[in-house]
Design a protein around this motif. Structure first.
Motif, PDB file in Angstrom:
ATOM      1  N   GLU A 114       0.702  -0.844   4.266  1.00 13.80           N
ATOM      2  CA  GLU A 114      -0.345  -0.643   5.273  1.00 13.80           C
ATOM      3  C   GLU A 114      -0.919   0.763   5.177  1.00 13.80           C
ATOM      4  O   GLU A 114      -2.141   0.958   5.275  1.00 13.80           O
ATOM      5  N   ARG A 115      -0.059   1.747   4.969  1.00 12.66           N
ATOM      6  CA  ARG A 115      -0.512   3.132   4.874  1.00 12.66           C
ATOM      7  C   ARG A 115      -1.383   3.343   3.640  1.00 12.66           C
ATOM      8  O   ARG A 115      -2.393   4.043   3.691  1.00 12.66           O
ATOM      9  N   VAL A 116      -1.001   2.724   2.523  1.00 14.26           N
ATOM     10  CA  VAL A 116      -1.794   2.840   1.297  1.00 14.26           C
ATOM     11  C   VAL A 116      -3.185   2.240   1.510  1.00 14.26           C
ATOM     12  O   VAL A 116      -4.195   2.839   1.126  1.00 14.26           O
ATOM     13  N   GLN A 117      -3.258   1.079   2.155  1.00  6.46           N
ATOM     14  CA  GLN A 117      -4.560   0.462   2.425  1.00  6.46           C
ATOM     15  C   GLN A 117      -5.404   1.349   3.333  1.00  6.46           C
ATOM     16  O   GLN A 117      -6.605   1.531   3.105  1.00  6.46           O
ATOM     17  N   SER A 118      -4.790   1.917   4.345  1.00  2.00           N
ATOM     18  CA  SER A 118      -5.511   2.795   5.268  1.00  2.00           C
ATOM     19  C   SER A 118      -6.041   4.027   4.540  1.00  2.00           C
ATOM     20  O   SER A 118      -7.197   4.435   4.743  1.00  2.00           O
TER      21      SER A 118
END
Length: 107
Positions: A24-28
């Protein structure tokens, strides 16, 4: 005594949760990387914090410096300079007022 043991399933659950949060952090961060409004926000915050960053780089204790009157005066001058720059760039007056109110914490 067996109540305090960590089971293999608990370890796998923790790993799966960590992997999910990391994805999720990578996508954000990818969205932020491609979003020009995010870069404008980062640039604006960099400009706002520039005087304090320079004072810290000069070797002064930033916390003590921020507690005294000079930083408040410096912040006022810096805010007025930013208002002038925004007006010169053609930003509407109500937008400038919104930026100032957000900076001083009234909005």
């Amino acid at each position: 005594m067996t109540e305090n043991l960590i089971t293999p399933q608990m370890i796998l659950d923790g790993l799966n949760e960590t992997i999910g949060l990391s994805e999720e952090r990578v996508q954000s961060e990818w969205r932020n990387l491609l979003n020009p409004l995010h870069w404008l926000k980062v640039l604006f915050l960099f400009i706002i914090r520039l005087p304090v960053t320079l004072i810290g780089a000069a070797g002064f204790t930033v916390d003590k410096f921020e507690d005294h009157m000079w930083p408040k005066l410096l912040n006022l001058v810096w805010t007025l300079a930013l208002i002038g720059i925004l007006i010169l760039l053609g930003v509407k007056n109500d937008q400038v007022i919104d930026v100032v109110l957000k900076k001083i914490g009234l909005k």
